[in-house]
Design a protein around this motif. Structure first.
Motif, mmCIF file in Angstrom:
data_model
loop_
_atom_site.group_PDB
_atom_site.id
_atom_site.type_symbol
_atom_site.label_atom_id
_atom_site.label_comp_id
_atom_site.label_asym_id
_atom_site.label_seq_id
_atom_site.Cartn_x
_atom_site.Cartn_y
_atom_site.Cartn_z
ATOM 1 N N HIS A 123 5.944 -6.223 9.171
ATOM 2 C CA HIS A 123 5.803 -5.672 10.516
ATOM 3 C C HIS A 123 5.946 -4.145 10.521
ATOM 4 C CE1 HIS A 123 5.559 -6.229 14.852
ATOM 5 N NE2 HIS A 123 6.494 -5.313 14.979
ATOM 6 N N ASP A 124 6.622 -3.608 9.510
ATOM 7 C CA ASP A 124 6.780 -2.150 9.431
ATOM 8 C C ASP A 124 5.458 -1.444 9.132
ATOM 9 O OD1 ASP A 124 9.516 -2.125 10.042
ATOM 10 O OD2 ASP A 124 10.029 -2.609 7.977
ATOM 11 N N LEU A 125 4.464 -2.183 8.638
ATOM 12 C CA LEU A 125 3.131 -1.593 8.459
ATOM 13 C C LEU A 125 2.550 -1.253 9.831
ATOM 14 C CD1 LEU A 125 1.651 -4.008 5.761
ATOM 15 C CD2 LEU A 125 2.841 -1.834 5.413
ATOM 16 N N ARG A 126 2.854 -2.089 10.794
ATOM 17 C CA ARG A 126 2.429 -1.838 12.182
ATOM 18 C C ARG A 126 3.102 -0.577 12.712
ATOM 19 N NH1 ARG A 126 0.407 -4.412 16.695
ATOM 20 N NH2 ARG A 126 1.683 -4.383 18.579
ATOM 21 N N HIS A 127 4.415 -0.435 12.410
ATOM 22 C CA HIS A 127 5.136 0.770 12.818
ATOM 23 C C HIS A 127 4.558 2.003 12.114
ATOM 24 C CE1 HIS A 127 8.867 -1.922 13.690
ATOM 25 N NE2 HIS A 127 7.933 -2.054 14.597
ATOM 26 N N SER A 128 4.188 1.834 10.848
ATOM 27 C CA SER A 128 3.612 2.951 10.087
ATOM 28 C C SER A 128 2.319 3.419 10.743
ATOM 29 C CB SER A 128 3.328 2.530 8.640
ATOM 30 O OG SER A 128 4.511 2.107 7.997
ATOM 31 N N LEU A 149 -5.810 -3.522 5.802
ATOM 32 C CA LEU A 149 -6.294 -3.602 7.178
ATOM 33 C C LEU A 149 -5.147 -3.425 8.173
ATOM 34 C CD1 LEU A 149 -8.852 -4.110 8.937
ATOM 35 C CD2 LEU A 149 -8.053 -6.475 9.118
ATOM 36 N N THR A 150 -3.990 -4.012 7.864
ATOM 37 C CA THR A 150 -2.818 -3.869 8.738
ATOM 38 C C THR A 150 -2.398 -2.405 8.828
ATOM 39 O OG1 THR A 150 -2.063 -6.090 8.186
ATOM 40 C CG2 THR A 150 -0.434 -4.612 9.098
ATOM 41 N N TYR A 151 -2.404 -1.727 7.703
ATOM 42 C CA TYR A 151 -2.020 -0.307 7.689
ATOM 43 C C TYR A 151 -3.032 0.541 8.462
ATOM 44 C CZ TYR A 151 0.219 3.888 5.807
ATOM 45 O OH TYR A 151 0.901 5.074 5.669
ATOM 46 N N THR A 203 9.016 2.901 7.788
ATOM 47 C CA THR A 203 7.579 3.133 7.728
ATOM 48 C C THR A 203 7.214 3.458 6.290
ATOM 49 O OG1 THR A 203 7.865 5.469 8.262
ATOM 50 C CG2 THR A 203 7.412 3.985 10.104
ATOM 51 N N LEU A 204 5.964 3.235 5.967
ATOM 52 C CA LEU A 204 5.457 3.567 4.635
ATOM 53 C C LEU A 204 4.572 4.799 4.734
ATOM 54 C CD1 LEU A 204 4.363 0.165 3.033
ATOM 55 C CD2 LEU A 204 6.312 1.568 2.426
ATOM 56 N N SER A 205 4.788 5.718 3.836
ATOM 57 C CA SER A 205 3.922 6.898 3.776
ATOM 58 C C SER A 205 2.569 6.464 3.204
ATOM 59 C CB SER A 205 4.546 7.959 2.873
ATOM 60 O OG SER A 205 4.500 7.525 1.522
ATOM 61 N N PRO A 206 1.520 7.259 3.406
ATOM 62 C CA PRO A 206 0.226 6.918 2.819
ATOM 63 C C PRO A 206 0.294 6.740 1.300
ATOM 64 C CG PRO A 206 -0.079 8.583 4.495
ATOM 65 C CD PRO A 206 1.408 8.407 4.325
ATOM 66 N N ASP A 207 1.113 7.529 0.613
ATOM 67 C CA ASP A 207 1.231 7.384 -0.840
ATOM 68 C C ASP A 207 1.889 6.059 -1.219
ATOM 69 O OD1 ASP A 207 0.000 9.788 -1.411
ATOM 70 O OD2 ASP A 207 1.877 10.921 -1.463
ATOM 71 N N GLU A 208 2.930 5.665 -0.478
ATOM 72 C CA GLU A 208 3.587 4.377 -0.743
ATOM 73 C C GLU A 208 2.635 3.220 -0.446
ATOM 74 O OE1 GLU A 208 8.284 5.200 0.203
ATOM 75 O OE2 GLU A 208 6.885 5.075 1.896
ATOM 76 N N ALA A 209 1.865 3.346 0.623
ATOM 77 C CA ALA A 209 0.903 2.299 0.981
ATOM 78 C C ALA A 209 -0.174 2.182 -0.098
ATOM 79 C CB ALA A 209 0.282 2.595 2.330
ATOM 80 N N ARG A 210 -0.647 3.315 -0.588
ATOM 81 C CA ARG A 210 -1.669 3.319 -1.640
ATOM 82 C C ARG A 210 -1.148 2.618 -2.893
ATOM 83 N NH1 ARG A 210 -2.309 8.501 -1.481
ATOM 84 N NH2 ARG A 210 -3.528 8.484 0.407
ATOM 85 N N ARG A 211 0.094 2.907 -3.262
ATOM 86 C CA ARG A 211 0.721 2.286 -4.442
ATOM 87 C C ARG A 211 0.861 0.776 -4.241
ATOM 88 N NH1 ARG A 211 1.389 1.016 -9.140
ATOM 89 N NH2 ARG A 211 3.440 0.759 -10.031
#
Length: 199
Positions: free
Chosen positions: A167-172, A75-77, A49-57
């Motif tokens: 697909h891990d964005l979906r898990h996140s 949008l996926t996140y 999974t990606l943390s919000p900080d990793e997703a933002r980066r």
């Protein structure tokens, strides 16, 4: 193409359920089968999974290289939709006033498409409001995704997470939603048939 162990096991589940139905409900004489002998070992890859900080980066990196891909990632996140659901999203399937979109879900290659309603957070509504022009036709796609693989692979490496799949964005999203405590919300948002999958 090699069939994955998970696919074989899912097909075995269907066969086993049919077999049990024939035995118990239809009272059809059947021989006992040791189903466990036919199951395939599944690679226990830990879900990433990606943390919000990793997703933002990642979004910052993608915005410079491919705006459509950056917005699709975001949008996926925010919603937990699959890549193919975001890629086929048409403007006419988004209802910003009622805060939902209807995606065409297709989990496996041999399955047909089915419609699934996905609820939108405030951030997702804001993102889609910017993406959809006032004069857009209902059949116009929200995102134009071309040559995304190399950009996505480079982004994963740059944030230090080469193991993360799209697909891990979906898990996140599911994990963040699950922290709120209601597994039925996760089930409904991700379109799971079985609550065990959501759990």
């Amino acid at each position: 193409k090699r069939i994955s162990p998970s696919t074989i096991n899912r097909d075995l589940d269907v066969l086993q359920a049919t077999y049990i139905m024939a035995r118990d409900s239809w009272e059809h004489p059947v021989r006992p089968i040791d189903w466990g002998r036919h199951r395939q070992p599944v690679n226990d890859r830990p879900e990433a999974t990606l943390s919000p900080d990793e997703a933002r980066r990642a979004i910052e990196i993608l915005r410079v290289r491919n705006l459509d891909l950056a917005d699709t990632f975001e949008l996926t996140y925010y919603t937990g939709v699959r890549f193919n659901e975001a890629a086929t999203l048409a403007c006419g399937r988004v209802n910003l006033d009622k805060r939902f979109m209807t995606v065409l879900a297709k989990r496996k290659a041999r399955q047909g498409y089915r419609e699934r309603r996905v609820w939108l957070s405030t951030a997702a509504v804001a993102l889609l409001a910017e993406r959809i022009p006032a004069d857009a036709k209902p059949i116009d796609l929200v995102f134009r995704l071309i040559n995304v693989r190399k950009t996505w692979e480079a982004c994963r490496k740059e944030i230090g997470r080469p193991d993360v799949r799209w697909h891990d964005l979906r898990h996140s999203h599911g994990s963040l939603l699950g922290e709120l405590g209601d597994v039925m919300v996760v089930k409904r948002q991700l379109g799971h048939t079985n609550v065990q999958t959501s759990m």
